[in-house]
Design a protein around this motif. Structure first.
Motif: not given
Length: 326
Positions: A88, A198-199
Motif C-alpha cells: 500500500n 496507496g490503492t
C-alpha cells in the motif's frame, strides 16, 4: 509414493480475482482485501459474498463487481504485513521499459490495469491497536498539485454508508508533511512522495474514487462482519443490488493533522493507546529514549498507535474534529 507437493514460492503465487458482470450496464466496483497479509477480515467478507452470488441468494442487478480477496499472496502466506515491502505504498505500475523492482511491483503491474477498468474502489483493512472500525477518505475537491480531485462528494457518500462511527480525512497531506518533518529545509522529494501512494491514491489519479475501510483490530471477531456489511452497503449505494438500507447515525468526521515517528527502539508510550482515544492538550503521549516528553499540543485523538514501530517509522498519528461536511 507420490511426490510431496512443493511449498508455494513467490514465483508460483497467483492472484485470485472474482468477477461478476450483470447484463445491465452500471457502476464498476472493485473490492480488495489482504493488501497487508495479516489483515484477513476483508478476505473473509468477500468469500462470504462470493458464496451468496454463486448460490443466487444475492443477485447483481447492474454493473460489474470485481473482488480480489488476497491482494498480496506472499504477505498472506507469511502472515505478516508485508511480503518484500508494503504493497500500500508506491502503488503504481512499473514504468515502461523497466523491470519490476520487487514482488510488490509485480503485483501492482497486475492490479493497476485492473483498477483502471473500474470506477470505484473499496479497500478493506484492519489495524494493530485496539479501536473501532472507521473509514478513510481522500481530499476535498481541488486542482492542486499534491492530489487533485473532483469526486469528493461521491466518495463521501460511500464513506457515510459503510456503517462506521468515524470517517477520517487527510492521509496524503500528512504523509507529505511527515516527509518534510524528516528532511527540514529540503525540497519535497517526489520519489519519496510517490511512495505514499496507496490503492486509493492510484484510483483517484485514474479518475475514479475510493474509500479505505479499517474494519477494526486484526483479531477482532467482529471485523469480518464489518467488511461483509460494507461490501453490501457499497453495492446498495451504487444500485447494484436491491436491499433495504439500514438507518444509520451520521459518523463523526476527523482530520489527520500530524504524524510522529519513533526515533529509537526505546521510545515508549505513556500508556497503552487505542485508535481514537481522546487526548487533552498538554497530556503526555509518550517518552523519548533521551527522556524528552511528548505532549499533545491540542485536544484531539490518537490514531494508529504502534508500540512495535521500528525506529524511523510512523509511531502514531494525531487527529482533530474536522469542519468538513459530507
Amino acid at each position: 509414493m507420490p511426490e510431496p507437493t512443493p511449498e508455494p514460492t513467490p514465483e508460483s503465487d497467483v492472484l485470485r480475482i472474482h468477477a461478476f458482470a450483470a447484463l445491465e450496464p452500471g457502476p464498476r466496483l472493485m473490492v480488495m482485501g489482504g493488501v497487508h497479509g495479516d489483515e484477513t477480515c476483508g478476505t473473509v467478507g468477500m468469500e462470504r459474498l462470493r458464496s451468496e452470488l454463486d448460490e443466487g441468494s444475492v443477485k447483481l442487478l447492474r454493473g460489474t463487481l470485481t473482488m480480489v480477496p488476497v491482494a498480496n499472496p506472499l504477505a498472506r502466506r507469511l502472515l505478516r504485513r508485508e511480503g518484500e515491502r508494503n504493497l500500500n505504498r508506491l502503488f503504481q505500475p512499473t514504468p515502461e521499459g523497466e523491470e519490476p523492482a520487487d514482488y510488490e511491483a509485480r503485483l501492482t503491474d497486475v492490479l493497476c490495469p485492473l483498477l483502471d477498468q473500474h470506477d470505484v474502489l473499496l479497500d478493506l483493512h484492519s489495524f494493530q491497536s485496539a479501536g473501532d472500525a472507521f473509514a478513510m477518505i481522500g481530499p476535498r475537491n481541488n486542482d492542486g498539485t499534491l492530489e487533485p480531485f473532483a469526486r469528493a462528494e461521491e466518495e463521501g457518500r460511500l464513506a457515510l454508508q459503510l456503517g462506521t462511527t468515524r470517517v477520517v480525512e487527510g492521509w496524503l497531506d500528512i504523509y507529505a508533511a511527515g516527509l518534510q518533518q524528516r528532511n527540514p529545509g529540503e525540497p519535497l522529494d517526489e520519489a519519496a512522495l510517490a511512495y505514499g501512494w496507496g490503492t486509493n491514491e492510484y484510483m483517484r489519479s485514474r479518475g475514479g474514487y475510493g474509500v479505505t475501510l479499517e474494519c477494526g483490530q486484526h483479531e477482532d471477531p467482529a471485523a469480518p462482519e464489518v467488511a461483509y456489511q460494507a461490501i453490501h452497503a457499497a453495492l446498495r449505494l451504487l444500485g447494484m443490488v436491491s436491499e433495504p438500507a439500514p438507518v444509520r447515525e451520521p459518523p463523526v468526521l476527523l482530520r489527520l493533522v500530524s504524524v510522529t515517528d519513533r526515533l529509537d527502539d526505546e521510545d515508549q508510550f505513556a500508556r497503552e493507546w487505542a485508535t481514537f482515544d481522546p487526548v487533552a492538550a498538554g497530556e503526555v503521549i509518550g517518552m523519548r529514549a533521551d527522556g524528552a516528553v511528548l505532549k499533545a499540543d491540542r485536544d484531539g485523538f490518537i490514531v494508529f498507535p504502534n508500540p512495535e514501530a521500528l525506529a524511523g517509522t510512523e509511531w502514531f498519528y494525531f487527529a482533530v474534529t474536522s469542519d468538513r461536511k459530507l
